[in-house]
Design an enzyme around this catalytic site. Structure first.
Site, mmCIF file in Angstrom:
data_model
loop_
_atom_site.group_PDB
_atom_site.id
_atom_site.type_symbol
_atom_site.label_atom_id
_atom_site.label_comp_id
_atom_site.label_asym_id
_atom_site.label_seq_id
_atom_site.Cartn_x
_atom_site.Cartn_y
_atom_site.Cartn_z
ATOM 1 N N ASP A 1 -3.752 5.020 1.381
ATOM 2 C CA ASP A 1 -2.865 4.856 0.145
ATOM 3 C C ASP A 1 -3.953 4.365 -0.823
ATOM 4 O O ASP A 1 -4.254 3.067 -1.029
ATOM 5 C CB ASP A 1 -2.124 3.565 0.325
ATOM 6 C CG ASP A 1 -1.270 3.581 -1.281
ATOM 7 O OD1 ASP A 1 -0.954 4.573 -1.694
ATOM 8 O OD2 ASP A 1 -0.706 2.228 -1.262
ATOM 9 N N LEU A 2 -4.636 5.777 -1.361
ATOM 10 C CA LEU A 2 -5.624 5.573 -2.259
ATOM 11 C C LEU A 2 -4.984 5.827 -4.154
ATOM 12 O O LEU A 2 -5.788 6.120 -4.322
ATOM 13 C CB LEU A 2 -6.952 6.482 -1.863
ATOM 14 C CG LEU A 2 -7.758 5.447 -0.587
ATOM 15 C CD1 LEU A 2 -8.937 6.431 -0.605
ATOM 16 C CD2 LEU A 2 -7.476 4.312 -0.815
ATOM 17 N N LYS A 3 -3.510 6.266 -4.056
ATOM 18 C CA LYS A 3 -3.009 6.827 -5.207
ATOM 19 C C LYS A 3 -4.649 7.218 -5.642
ATOM 20 O O LYS A 3 -4.324 6.979 -7.266
ATOM 21 C CB LYS A 3 -2.711 5.331 -5.792
ATOM 22 C CG LYS A 3 -1.542 4.989 -4.899
ATOM 23 C CD LYS A 3 -1.384 3.807 -6.058
ATOM 24 C CE LYS A 3 -0.018 3.004 -4.840
ATOM 25 N NZ LYS A 3 -0.191 2.226 -3.761
ATOM 26 N N ASP B 1 -6.703 11.704 -11.058
ATOM 27 C CA ASP B 1 -8.029 12.361 -12.195
ATOM 28 C C ASP B 1 -7.787 13.713 -12.097
ATOM 29 O O ASP B 1 -6.450 14.268 -12.597
ATOM 30 C CB ASP B 1 -8.933 12.236 -11.306
ATOM 31 C CG ASP B 1 -10.277 11.810 -11.797
ATOM 32 O OD1 ASP B 1 -10.247 12.263 -13.362
ATOM 33 O OD2 ASP B 1 -11.070 11.286 -11.646
ATOM 34 N N THR C 1 -11.323 17.532 -9.513
ATOM 35 C CA THR C 1 -11.443 16.384 -9.172
ATOM 36 C C THR C 1 -10.836 15.478 -7.856
ATOM 37 O O THR C 1 -11.582 15.439 -6.878
ATOM 38 C CB THR C 1 -11.836 14.499 -9.609
ATOM 39 O OG1 THR C 1 -13.104 15.663 -11.253
ATOM 40 C CG2 THR C 1 -12.506 13.246 -9.190
ATOM 41 N N THR D 1 6.791 0.085 -7.347
ATOM 42 C CA THR D 1 7.452 -0.893 -6.791
ATOM 43 C C THR D 1 7.860 -1.825 -7.755
ATOM 44 O O THR D 1 8.568 -2.606 -8.098
ATOM 45 C CB THR D 1 8.029 -1.104 -6.062
ATOM 46 O OG1 THR D 1 6.940 -1.150 -5.148
ATOM 47 C CG2 THR D 1 8.830 0.100 -5.256
ATOM 48 N N ARG E 1 2.780 -8.595 2.456
ATOM 49 C CA ARG E 1 2.261 -10.011 2.970
ATOM 50 C C ARG E 1 3.893 -10.397 3.402
ATOM 51 O O ARG E 1 3.084 -11.332 4.332
ATOM 52 C CB ARG E 1 2.791 -10.435 1.381
ATOM 53 C CG ARG E 1 1.467 -10.030 0.832
ATOM 54 C CD ARG E 1 1.057 -9.974 -0.492
ATOM 55 N NE ARG E 1 2.464 -9.083 -1.156
ATOM 56 C CZ ARG E 1 2.740 -8.978 -2.248
ATOM 57 N NH1 ARG E 1 1.826 -10.020 -3.873
ATOM 58 N NH2 ARG E 1 3.391 -8.165 -2.916
ATOM 59 N N LYS F 1 -0.978 0.804 7.584
ATOM 60 C CA LYS F 1 -1.163 1.718 5.353
ATOM 61 C C LYS F 1 -2.984 0.811 5.329
ATOM 62 O O LYS F 1 -3.005 -0.193 5.568
ATOM 63 C CB LYS F 1 -0.150 0.887 4.858
ATOM 64 C CG LYS F 1 -0.871 1.482 2.808
ATOM 65 C CD LYS F 1 0.465 1.657 2.720
ATOM 66 C CE LYS F 1 0.081 0.129 1.990
ATOM 67 N NZ LYS F 1 -0.867 0.643 0.983
HETATM 68 O O1 C5P Z 1 2.734 -6.646 0.540
HETATM 69 P P1 C5P Z 1 3.752 -6.238 0.427
HETATM 70 O O2 C5P Z 1 4.856 -5.679 0.978
HETATM 71 O O3 C5P Z 1 4.053 -6.256 -1.296
HETATM 72 O O4 C5P Z 1 2.330 -4.864 -0.074
HETATM 73 C C1 C5P Z 1 3.083 -3.319 -0.434
HETATM 74 C C2 C5P Z 1 2.362 -2.409 -0.097
HETATM 75 O O5 C5P Z 1 2.575 -0.839 -0.311
HETATM 76 C C3 C5P Z 1 1.475 -2.750 -0.932
HETATM 77 O O6 C5P Z 1 -0.224 -2.204 -0.174
HETATM 78 C C4 C5P Z 1 1.249 -1.377 -2.406
HETATM 79 O O7 C5P Z 1 -0.111 -1.341 -2.423
HETATM 80 C C5 C5P Z 1 2.186 -0.600 -1.931
HETATM 81 N N1 C5P Z 1 3.006 -0.299 -2.377
HETATM 82 C C6 C5P Z 1 3.923 -0.711 -3.344
HETATM 83 N N2 C5P Z 1 4.178 0.714 -4.056
HETATM 84 C C7 C5P Z 1 4.191 1.900 -4.457
HETATM 85 C C8 C5P Z 1 2.684 2.590 -3.900
HETATM 86 C C9 C5P Z 1 2.387 1.363 -3.193
HETATM 87 O O8 C5P Z 1 3.928 -1.872 -3.004
HETATM 88 N N3 C5P Z 1 4.632 1.851 -5.067
#
Ligand code: C5P
Length: 230
Positions: free
Chosen positions: A58-60, A63, A67, A117, A209, A31
């Protein structure tokens, strides 16, 4: 395609490749988030695809509809499998994202982010969602995304079954907030193990992480994958 995506949230592109090189030729699904994309852009995506990685970008996007349509068209010219937009952008924006995707070369699946989350019930109140619970607002957003015609949503493990019930089984639910060590939340509030994600019918999981910061990242990746698959 492996359905566990590793979030490559590193401080530099070099660290990102140092991490991937430890897998010695195994092209894990990855990702790419805002930080890496803003740092190295389309070149990084092309490079990863050439190395055989399946990519979730994952650029979410969030807008006005026009756009988002233009942006999603551009991003759909990249060799990616999944792309995120924010469900909070509304029905018209989600439909615009689909139009943009349909004009691009690679047709990634569009996933709408419901509630992050990292969002807690308290934060929901601060944001003005006063009368509605986390579960209800997530399901409402998921239903709207389903009606708009996107391929799936991003939600916490705790909401997957309710989302499937409100939509249908083939509507993809991708879940971040995955932790095997329950004591280490980082900034995530609604967490679950890979096994719990599977039991609750998640289709795809994202882990960042716990794997990329582990002393033995490859070993940790395998541990998460095993828990998810078994
Ligand atoms: O490090 P960790 O396991 O918490 O990373 C979760 C990844 O999922 C991060 O890159 C975060 O941007 C992404 N994410 C999230 N919650 C969402 C959508 C994406 O934690 N609802």
């Amino acid at each position: 395609m492996e359905t566990l995506f590793v979030a490559l949230d590193f401080d530099s592109t070099e660290e990102c490749f140092d991490f991937l090189n430890q897998f010695k030729g195994q092209s894990i699904s990855v990702k790419i988030g805002m930080a890496e994309y803003f740092r190295s852009g389309a070149d990084m995506i092309e490079n990863l695809a050439q190395r055989g990685h399946h990519i979730f970008l994952d650029l979410k996007c969030h807008d006005i509809p026009n756009t988002v349509e233009l942006a999603v068209e551009q991003l759909s010219n990249l060799p990616i499998k999944y792309l995120t937009v924010h469900a909070l952008g509304g029905m018209t924006m989600l439909k615009a994202a689909i139009n943009g995707r349909n004009k691009g070369r690679f047709h990634p699946k569009i996933l709408a982010v419901t509630q992050l989350t990292s969002t807690s019930e308290d934060m929901l109140q601060q944001l003005g969602f006063k009368e509605v619970s986390m579960t209800d607002s997530t399901i409402q957003l998921a239903k709207m995304a389903y009606d708009a015609g996107v391929d799936g949503v991003v939600a916490s493990v705790h909401e997957v079954e309710a989302i499937k019930q409100a939509t249908d089984d083939s509507f993809i639910v991708l879940t971040p907030g995955i932790r095997m060590e329950q004591s280490i939340h980082d900034d995530q509030h609604r967490i679950a193990t890979p096994k719990q994600a599977k039991v609750h019918q998640s289709d795809l999981i994202v882990v960042g992480r716990p794997i990329i910061k582990a002393k033995e990242p490859v070993e940790m990746y395998r541990k998460y994958l095993k828990d998810w698959r078994d």
